[in-house]
Enzyme design. Structure first.
Site, short mmCIF file in Angstrom:
data_model
loop_
_atom_site.label_atom_id
_atom_site.label_comp_id
_atom_site.label_asym_id
_atom_site.label_seq_id
_atom_site.Cartn_x
_atom_site.Cartn_y
_atom_site.Cartn_z
CB THR A 39 -0.87 0.09 0.58
OG1 THR A 39 -0.59 0.69 2.86
CG2 THR A 39 -1.84 -1.59 1.69
CB CYS A 40 0.35 5.25 0.04
SG CYS A 40 -0.91 5.43 1.26
CG ASN A 41 0.65 4.66 4.58
OD1 ASN A 41 1.18 6.63 4.24
ND2 ASN A 41 -1.10 5.35 5.05
CB SER A 94 -3.56 2.85 9.43
OG SER A 94 -4.03 0.72 8.63
CD GLN A 101 -7.84 4.05 0.84
OE1 GLN A 101 -7.26 4.86 1.75
NE2 GLN A 101 -7.48 3.62 -0.28
CD GLN A 105 -4.95 -0.65 0.95
OE1 GLN A 105 -4.61 -0.40 2.41
NE2 GLN A 105 -4.72 1.05 -0.05
N GLY A 174 -6.27 9.31 -11.45
CA GLY A 174 -6.10 7.68 -11.34
C GLY A 174 -7.32 7.31 -10.95
N GLY A 176 -7.93 4.36 -8.49
CA GLY A 176 -7.80 2.94 -7.57
C GLY A 176 -8.38 3.76 -6.80
#
Length: 351
Positions: A39-41, A94, A101, A105, A174, A176
């Site tokens: 993921t982005c993190n 998170s 989210q 994911q 995007g 997503g």
């Protein structure tokens, strides 16, 4: 039993996580069962059993990072790995605690590994139980009340910068989950959206999903170099492996621009520009930390629930491990009872 390698917003910067995002399940083909959560993190690799770190580095991680970078990872094993999985699923680990989210994911990561035959019994049990645990945390705490995500924090930050977003137009790149949340939050603020995507059909599908009453213009990715110089706000969240906004695309404007790069790896090639404020995922940490303080009491209760879930999971594992034995004994007992009955009948008739 259970082993996790975790690169996340605490121990690795956006550049390192960007390199790791280039790894695929196939890079871990020698280590089944295995699942990747990217993921982005965070970038995390889940295994059904303990693995040799040197072997993992040589066979997989060395393709994208150095040995020194590899040592920054958090390692979870056994009970700690189970607890970490449950905390991730419940969004307690998170950057933005309570965001919704991550559960989706995690489900996507599981399905991808399952469809490619990298999942078997042990990891499947862990991930399925983590979803049950996440549901308990959501239902029994207020940790997700007024859910916040990195995407919604980005829109809030834009509002803080400009005071009022109503009437502004924003380029969103995007389609997503992150881009979708950005769009929903921009719509609430009365922002007109210029939606850009490589596959225009997917952009129109998102536009339809968001409703007929919203003001969204759809453009192909080829139009992006022109669009970025026409508007003050930009939110980019694609899954591209290379930057899609390059230095040569940027022209001088007579107004300050605010760009949010919410992608891993980064979508925007430049990092500094006097006329453009570029805000990346890691820049949103301060806001998430304030959010965490507000939810501190709920977090204590949520962590207690996690511990109970860990105990329940161990009981579940015990029950499934002895179930075959019980079935065997039941079958044997039935077999013996049948044999005894047969012998008794024979004696009656022979007498």
């Amino acid at each position: 039993m259970y082993f996790i390698i975790s690169f996340n917003y605490r121990n690795s910067d956006i550049n390192l996580r960007g390199k790791l995002a280039n790894l695929k399940l196939e890079d871990f083909k020698d280590f089944k069962e295995v699942m990747l959560l990217s993921t982005c993190n965070r970038f995390e690799v889940f295994f059904d059993q303990k693995r040799d770190l040197n072997e993992l580095f040589e066979k997989a991680f060395s393709k994208v990072i150095t040995k020194e970078e590899f040592t920054s990872a958090e390692i979870y094993e056994g009970r700690d790995a189970i607890r970490h999985t449950f905390r991730v699923a419940a969004s307690l680990d998170s950057m933005v605690v309570g965001e919704a989210q991550i559960t989706g994911q995690l489900k996507e990561a599981f399905l991808k590994a399952y469809e490619k035959h990298y999942m078997a019994q042990d990891l499947t049990r862990l991930i399925h139980f983590s979803f049950k645990c996440a549901k308990k945390v959501r239902n029994q705490t207020q940790i997700s009340e007024e859910p916040v995500s990195v995407a919604s924090i980005a829109v809030k930050k834009a509002k803080d910068r400009l005071d009022n977003l109503s009437g502004y137009s924003a380029v969103v790149v995007g389609v997503g989950d992150t881009a979708k949340i950005v769009c929903k939050n921009l719509i609430k603020e009365g922002v007109n959206i210029i939606l850009v995507n490589r596959t225009v059909e997917n952009a129109f599908a998102l536009k339809e999903e968001l409703g007929d009453e919203v003001n969204i213009d759809v453009h192909p990715l080829e139009k992006l170099p022109k669009l970025i110089n026409n508007y003050r706000l930009l939110f980019s969240a694609t899954s591209s492996k290379d930057p899609i906004i390059k230095k040569e695309h940027i022209k001088v404007t007579n107004y300050q621009r605010i760009w949010f790069d919410l992608a891993i790896p980064c979508d925007i090639e430049i990092t500094e520009n006097e006329a453009i404020e570029i805000i990346k995922v890691d820049d949103l940490k301060n806001i998430s930390e304030k959010n965490l303080k507000k939810r501190k009491k709920e977090l204590v209760f949520a962590n207690d629930l996690i511990e109970k879930c860990v105990v329940e999971f161990y009981k579940y594992l015990q029950s499934v491990s002895i179930e075959p034995i019980i079935k065997f004994l039941q079958a044997k007992s039935k077999e013996c009872a049948g044999a005894s009955l047969e012998n008794a009948v024979k004696k009656i008739y022979s007498g």
